[in-house]
Design a protein around this motif. Structure first.
Motif, short mmCIF file in Angstrom:
data_model
loop_
_atom_site.label_atom_id
_atom_site.label_comp_id
_atom_site.label_asym_id
_atom_site.label_seq_id
_atom_site.Cartn_x
_atom_site.Cartn_y
_atom_site.Cartn_z
N ASP A 68 0.81 -1.23 0.00
CA ASP A 68 0.00 0.00 0.00
C ASP A 68 0.84 1.28 0.00
OD1 ASP A 68 -2.28 -1.55 0.05
OD2 ASP A 68 -2.34 -1.60 2.24
N ASP A 69 2.07 1.20 -0.50
CA ASP A 69 2.94 2.38 -0.57
C ASP A 69 2.99 2.98 -1.97
OD1 ASP A 69 3.60 2.25 2.11
OD2 ASP A 69 5.29 0.90 1.74
N GLY A 70 2.10 2.56 -2.84
CA GLY A 70 2.11 3.10 -4.19
C GLY A 70 2.52 2.05 -5.20
N ALA A 71 2.39 2.41 -6.47
CA ALA A 71 2.67 1.48 -7.56
C ALA A 71 4.17 1.20 -7.66
CB ALA A 71 2.15 2.04 -8.88
N LEU A 72 4.49 0.02 -8.12
CA LEU A 72 5.87 -0.39 -8.40
C LEU A 72 6.05 -0.53 -9.90
CD1 LEU A 72 6.33 -3.10 -5.61
CD2 LEU A 72 7.40 -0.84 -5.69
N PRO A 73 7.27 -0.38 -10.40
CA PRO A 73 7.48 -0.46 -11.86
C PRO A 73 7.41 -1.89 -12.36
CG PRO A 73 9.56 -0.15 -10.73
CD PRO A 73 8.51 -0.04 -9.67
N SER A 74 6.98 -2.01 -13.60
CA SER A 74 6.91 -3.33 -14.23
C SER A 74 7.93 -3.48 -15.35
CB SER A 74 5.50 -3.56 -14.82
OG SER A 74 5.21 -2.57 -15.80
N THR A 75 8.73 -2.45 -15.59
CA THR A 75 9.77 -2.49 -16.63
C THR A 75 11.05 -1.87 -16.07
OG1 THR A 75 9.27 -0.29 -17.56
CG2 THR A 75 7.97 -2.17 -18.36
N THR A 76 12.13 -2.05 -16.80
CA THR A 76 13.41 -1.44 -16.45
C THR A 76 13.64 -0.17 -17.25
OG1 THR A 76 14.54 -2.84 -18.07
CG2 THR A 76 14.46 -3.65 -15.79
N ASN A 77 12.58 0.47 -17.71
CA ASN A 77 12.72 1.67 -18.53
C ASN A 77 13.44 2.79 -17.77
OD1 ASN A 77 11.39 0.34 -20.52
ND2 ASN A 77 9.46 1.44 -20.31
N GLN A 78 13.23 2.87 -16.47
CA GLN A 78 13.87 3.91 -15.68
C GLN A 78 15.39 3.78 -15.72
OE1 GLN A 78 13.75 3.88 -11.21
NE2 GLN A 78 12.50 5.71 -11.48
N LEU A 79 15.87 2.55 -15.66
CA LEU A 79 17.31 2.31 -15.74
C LEU A 79 17.82 2.42 -17.17
CD1 LEU A 79 20.07 1.34 -14.74
CD2 LEU A 79 19.18 -1.00 -14.74
N GLU A 80 17.08 1.84 -18.09
CA GLU A 80 17.52 1.85 -19.50
C GLU A 80 17.61 3.28 -20.05
OE1 GLU A 80 18.43 -0.61 -21.37
OE2 GLU A 80 17.64 -2.44 -20.48
#
Length: 395
Positions: A289-301
């Motif tokens: 319940d702390d918010g959404a988590l990423p489903s891709t590595t786009n932030q790193l890429e």
């Protein structure tokens, strides 16, 4: 004797924490002390010329300007600029220690020239946490990458076996999210962009919807559609081809699956879901319940790897050692509150090369004239390669 003005607060080169002023030495040098590791330092920064050279070096090696443009900014010729910054290559950047637990950590490797792979891990703020040089994305390399990183709530990666094994060893039982962009890319490789069968076209459309899933309800709906697809095309997947019907492609086999690529694409998605790596980002145990988590590595890429590739593209022709140092400084400058000046010691500018450094460009007629991609890596991944094609040649 008048004491010199003290410089701005420094960070401890051992633990990375801020150091506080601790009086002056008899010679009038400002003394700094770290309360965490008890380190005391008295380095002075009286050599303003050296500091100016290092600032110019960092601006050049992490920017897009050529060496000639960087030299012109200081009113120097290219050769003189290369000679003055020769000592700067001796300064090795090191990422500050990880001082907090991150909700998620992204890990991936990017391949660069000379056959090197740079593994990078980023936190939930998108900043680099650790980096590791290696020749390939092996388990040992990822173990070293994760060594100084505390257990996060979720690991987002491309699903390589080396990364998964190292993560399980370092953080036993950690939830892992397979990058959905990589999952879509693998499905597209098997099915192509234009599948000929109806089953292939429908499965590709399902795979394209993967990256649009944002919640647990949408994930459940997607899995329902996948089960519905299998109920409709399950018999089609079971079709076999016998050697008697197609002896040309038998290759010693008695039979084989007729739609092998389609089966591989489907069962890959099924296995990811069974392993809990397809929609781990929306699992209540991971989100808490702390918010959404990423489903891709786009932030790193896009936030780190792409910056490293662009920087290397701006500085083509660097030697192997200088290429690696360029990547390291690029990653370091993306950390929170980078302070490259704190990494300098007087010994660095005393160890300069005795050889005359004319420039760092490629030498004509050598292998450095064109930077080749890493072994086993296609041109799309490395970004460097020889372009071929018709160029007006006559026969």
């Amino acid at each position: 004797m008048s004491r010199p003005k003290s410089s701005k607060a420094r960070r401890c080169p051992v633990c990375g924490r801020p150091m506080r002023k601790k009086g002056f030495t008899k010679a009038g040098a400002q003394r700094w002390k770290c309360d965490a590791c008890r380190l005391s330092s008295t380095m002075q920064r009286e050599d303003s010329a050296r500091m100016a050279e290092f600032r110019a070096f960092i601006a050049w090696i992490t920017g897009k300007r050529s060496m000639s443009e960087a030299a012109a900014g200081l009113g120097l010729k290219r050769r003189e600029f290369a000679r003055r910054i020769a000592w700067c290559w001796n300064v090795e950047p090191s990422l500050p220690p990880v001082l907090r637990v991150h909700r998620y950590v992204m890990a991936d490797g990017t391949y660069v020239p000379y056959g090197w792979c740079l593994l990078i891990a980023t936190g939930d703020d998108g900043r680099p946490l650790a980096m590791q040089w290696c020749s390939g994305e092996t388990t040992m390399a990822y173990r070293r990458l994760f060594a100084g990183v505390e257990r996060p709530g979720l690991l987002v990666c491309d699903g390589g076996q080396g990364c998964l094994t190292a993560a399980e060893t370092r953080w036993k039982g950690i939830p892992v999210q397979r990058c959905l962009v990589h999952a879509l890319r693998n499905t597209r490789v098997d099915l192509t962009n234009r599948p000929k069968s109806e089953a292939g076209r429908t499965l590709l459309e399902l795979a394209r919807r993967l990256t649009k899933v944002k919640s647990a309800d949408e994930a459940a709906a997607w899995l329902t559609d996948l089960n519905r697809w299998h109920g409709k095309h399950g018999d089609y997947l079971k079709e076999r081809t016998r050697a008697a019907d197609d002896p040309v492609h038998a290759r010693g086999r008695k039979w084989w699956w007729t739609h092998e690529r389609l089966r591989r694409a489907y069962f890959r998605l099924v296995k990811l879901n069974r392993d809990g790596m397809l929609f781990a980002f929306c699992d209540p145990d991971a989100t808490k319940d702390d918010g959404a988590l990423p489903s891709t590595t786009n932030q790193l890429e896009g936030g780190v790897n792409a910056v490293v590739k662009r920087t290397l593209d701006h500085h083509r022709g660097l030697s192997e050692a200088h290429m690696r140092r360029c990547c390291e400084w690029t990653v370091y400058m993306l950390t929170k509150d980078p302070d490259p000046m704190s990494l300098i010691t007087p010994e660095h500018w005393k160890t300069t090369s005795r050889k005359t450094i004319e420039d760092d460009g490629p030498e004509p007629g050598t292998m450095t004239d064109v930077q080749l991609p890493a072994t086993g890596v296609d041109a799309y991944e490395s970004g460097f390669g020889i372009r071929t094609g018709w160029a007006g040649r006559s026969h």
